[in-house]
Design a protein around this motif. Structure first.
Motif, short mmCIF file in Angstrom:
data_model
loop_
_atom_site.label_atom_id
_atom_site.label_comp_id
_atom_site.label_asym_id
_atom_site.label_seq_id
_atom_site.Cartn_x
_atom_site.Cartn_y
_atom_site.Cartn_z
N ALA A 5 -29.71 35.99 67.59
CA ALA A 5 -30.68 36.89 66.96
C ALA A 5 -30.97 38.03 67.93
O ALA A 5 -30.99 37.84 69.15
CB ALA A 5 -31.97 36.15 66.60
N THR A 6 -31.20 39.22 67.39
CA THR A 6 -31.45 40.40 68.19
C THR A 6 -32.90 40.84 68.02
O THR A 6 -33.36 41.08 66.90
CB THR A 6 -30.52 41.56 67.77
OG1 THR A 6 -29.16 41.14 67.91
CG2 THR A 6 -30.76 42.79 68.61
N ILE A 7 -33.62 40.95 69.15
CA ILE A 7 -35.00 41.43 69.16
C ILE A 7 -34.98 42.89 69.62
O ILE A 7 -34.44 43.21 70.68
CB ILE A 7 -35.88 40.60 70.12
CG1 ILE A 7 -35.77 39.10 69.78
CG2 ILE A 7 -37.33 41.05 70.05
CD1 ILE A 7 -36.30 38.72 68.44
N PHE A 8 -35.57 43.78 68.82
CA PHE A 8 -35.59 45.21 69.15
C PHE A 8 -36.96 45.78 68.80
O PHE A 8 -37.74 45.16 68.06
CB PHE A 8 -34.49 45.96 68.41
CG PHE A 8 -34.68 46.02 66.92
CD1 PHE A 8 -35.25 47.15 66.32
CD2 PHE A 8 -34.32 44.96 66.11
CE1 PHE A 8 -35.43 47.20 64.95
CE2 PHE A 8 -34.50 45.00 64.74
CZ PHE A 8 -35.05 46.13 64.16
N VAL A 19 -30.74 39.83 73.05
CA VAL A 19 -30.02 38.91 72.17
C VAL A 19 -30.35 37.48 72.62
O VAL A 19 -30.11 37.12 73.78
CB VAL A 19 -28.51 39.15 72.21
CG1 VAL A 19 -27.77 38.07 71.41
CG2 VAL A 19 -28.18 40.53 71.65
N ILE A 20 -30.90 36.69 71.72
CA ILE A 20 -31.21 35.29 71.98
C ILE A 20 -30.13 34.44 71.32
O ILE A 20 -29.80 34.66 70.15
CB ILE A 20 -32.60 34.92 71.44
CG1 ILE A 20 -33.67 35.83 72.04
CG2 ILE A 20 -32.92 33.45 71.76
CD1 ILE A 20 -35.06 35.57 71.49
N LYS A 21 -29.60 33.47 72.04
CA LYS A 21 -28.58 32.58 71.50
C LYS A 21 -29.21 31.25 71.07
O LYS A 21 -30.17 30.79 71.68
CB LYS A 21 -27.49 32.32 72.54
CG LYS A 21 -26.63 33.53 72.88
CD LYS A 21 -25.54 33.14 73.86
CE LYS A 21 -24.65 34.32 74.21
NZ LYS A 21 -23.58 33.93 75.17
N ASN A 22 -28.63 30.68 70.04
CA ASN A 22 -29.06 29.35 69.63
C ASN A 22 -28.61 28.29 70.61
O ASN A 22 -29.32 27.32 70.88
CB ASN A 22 -28.52 29.03 68.24
CG ASN A 22 -28.92 27.65 67.76
OD1 ASN A 22 -30.04 27.42 67.35
ND2 ASN A 22 -27.99 26.69 67.84
N ASP A 41 -34.70 31.35 77.96
CA ASP A 41 -34.09 32.48 78.67
C ASP A 41 -34.23 33.77 77.87
O ASP A 41 -34.52 34.84 78.43
CB ASP A 41 -32.62 32.19 78.94
CG ASP A 41 -32.42 31.03 79.91
OD1 ASP A 41 -33.38 30.68 80.63
OD2 ASP A 41 -31.31 30.45 79.93
N GLY A 42 -34.03 33.69 76.56
CA GLY A 42 -34.15 34.89 75.73
C GLY A 42 -35.57 35.41 75.67
O GLY A 42 -35.81 36.63 75.76
N ILE A 43 -36.55 34.50 75.53
CA ILE A 43 -37.94 34.92 75.46
C ILE A 43 -38.40 35.52 76.80
O ILE A 43 -39.16 36.49 76.83
CB ILE A 43 -38.84 33.74 75.05
CG1 ILE A 43 -38.58 33.39 73.58
CG2 ILE A 43 -40.30 34.05 75.26
CD1 ILE A 43 -38.93 34.48 72.60
N ASN A 44 -37.92 34.95 77.90
CA ASN A 44 -38.25 35.53 79.20
C ASN A 44 -37.72 36.96 79.33
O ASN A 44 -38.38 37.84 79.90
CB ASN A 44 -37.69 34.66 80.32
CG ASN A 44 -38.42 33.33 80.44
OD1 ASN A 44 -39.58 33.22 80.04
ND2 ASN A 44 -37.74 32.33 80.99
N MET A 45 -36.53 37.20 78.81
CA MET A 45 -35.98 38.56 78.84
C MET A 45 -36.78 39.49 77.93
O MET A 45 -36.99 40.67 78.26
CB MET A 45 -34.51 38.54 78.43
CG MET A 45 -33.82 39.90 78.46
SD MET A 45 -33.91 40.70 80.10
CE MET A 45 -32.90 39.57 81.07
#
Length: 331
Positions: A59-62, A110-113, A255-259
């Protein structure tokens, strides 16, 4: 005034495509609540993040006009990475009339499952396909169980007579008169084969497929088909096998949320939720040290101090002679 009765629509168990879609939705209704996010804005719903992670693997967070949003996006820019990893993602949001290329970890996150970005869709569909096929087999076995005998007739007259004979039995008639030619031309054969699969085997296979799927999703479910009782070690034997995937999923989300927090100055967090959280807490709880076993019905009581020995009282028969003489004088 007559009212038409609304007939209920039967479930089309042989419609594999629709049933598989229903199965995937049913499992997603369970897994979408696997993780809990805190401090997310209203424009970034948890369910929208998890749907893209579990179905597409990433998923992409923007950010758009000061608000954070999530979309799937398409990878690109692999040629710019020494490990052939995507460095850019293309997003297309018709509601915002937005179609542009964003640089990962600079313009978006980009967060990976999971580590390979596979998602859960493939696993769910594989098990769902096998379960639906087995359900159809059980349905056919139900149909075949209704047919006990097969009537074989050589002429139309015999076939019609056999149908009339069966209808008379269904209607409850105690007897039916048939022609002699009917008995000579009609043949009866048992419809139950000897090499049919037992129904219990199909049920066990169904339970095995469900247990295997739940184990893949981090939910402990027994798939041991032993008929006898199972001890504690056998029940807990597969516990270590079900955690690596869900632990990897949690780590990739963290890791994704920290980024996201680093790039967009957020204060978000993610952790297990529901049953998955309970299991994680049980795993992280240190085991209590075993206390030494004590024998039953043994209590350490304080020792009583020893009492000094009392001098023995002289017996009446052994009293001194002087006391006896004094008694006689008094009399």
């Amino acid at each position: 005034m007559k009212t038409e009765k609304k007939q209920s629509k039967l479930y089309q168990i042989t419609n594999k495509q629709n049933n598989l879609t229903d199965f995937v939705r049913g499992i997603l209704n369970r897994t979408l609540g696997m993780f809990e996010y805190t401090n997310l804005p209203d424009t970034l719903p948890t369910v929208e993040i998890e749907k893209r992670l579990q179905l597409h693997g990433h998923a992409t967070i923007f950010k758009y006009k000061g608000s954070l949003y999530v979309t799937t996006g398409s990878y690109c820019g692999m040629e710019k990475s020494p490990y052939n990893e995507p460095t850019e993602v293309i997003i297309n949001i018709p509601a915002f009339n937005l179609n542009q290329k964003l640089t990962i970890n600079k313009d978006c996150v980009v967060i990976k499952n999971d580590s390979l970005g596979v998602g859960l869709d493939t696993t769910i569909r594989k098990h769902g396909t096998l379960l639906i096929e087995n359900e159809i087999t059980m349905l056919l076995k139900d149909y075949n169980a209704r047919v006990q005998t097969v009537f074989i007739g050589g002429t139309d007259q015999t076939v019609n007579s056999a149908n009339a004979y069966i209808n008379n039995l269904i209607d409850g008639n105690l007897g039916s008169v048939v022609e002699n030619s009917f008995l000579q031309d009609l043949k009866v054969q048992s419809a139950q084969g000897q090499n049919t699969t037992p129904y219990t085997d199909l049920i066990q296979y169904q339970q095995f497929l469900k247990s295997d799927l739940y184990n893949e999703l981090g939910l402990s479910s027994l798939n041991n088909m032993k008929k006898e009782r199972m001890n504690t070690d056998e029940v807990n034997a597969n516990n270590d096998n079900i955690y690596p995937l869900v632990d990897d999923m949690l780590q990739n989300r963290m890791d994704g949320i920290n980024m996201v927090n680093k790039l967009f100055n957020g204060n978000f967090a993610v952790d297990f939720s529901g049953t998955w959280k309970d299991k994680a807490e049980q795993r992280n709880t240190p085991e209590q040290q075993e206390q030494p076993k004590q024998e039953q019905n043994t209590v350490d009581e304080p020792q009583q101090p020893e009492q000094p020995e009392q001098p023995e009282q002289p017996k009446q028969s052994e009293q001194p002679k002087q006391e006896q003489e004094n008694k006689k004088d008094n009399q």
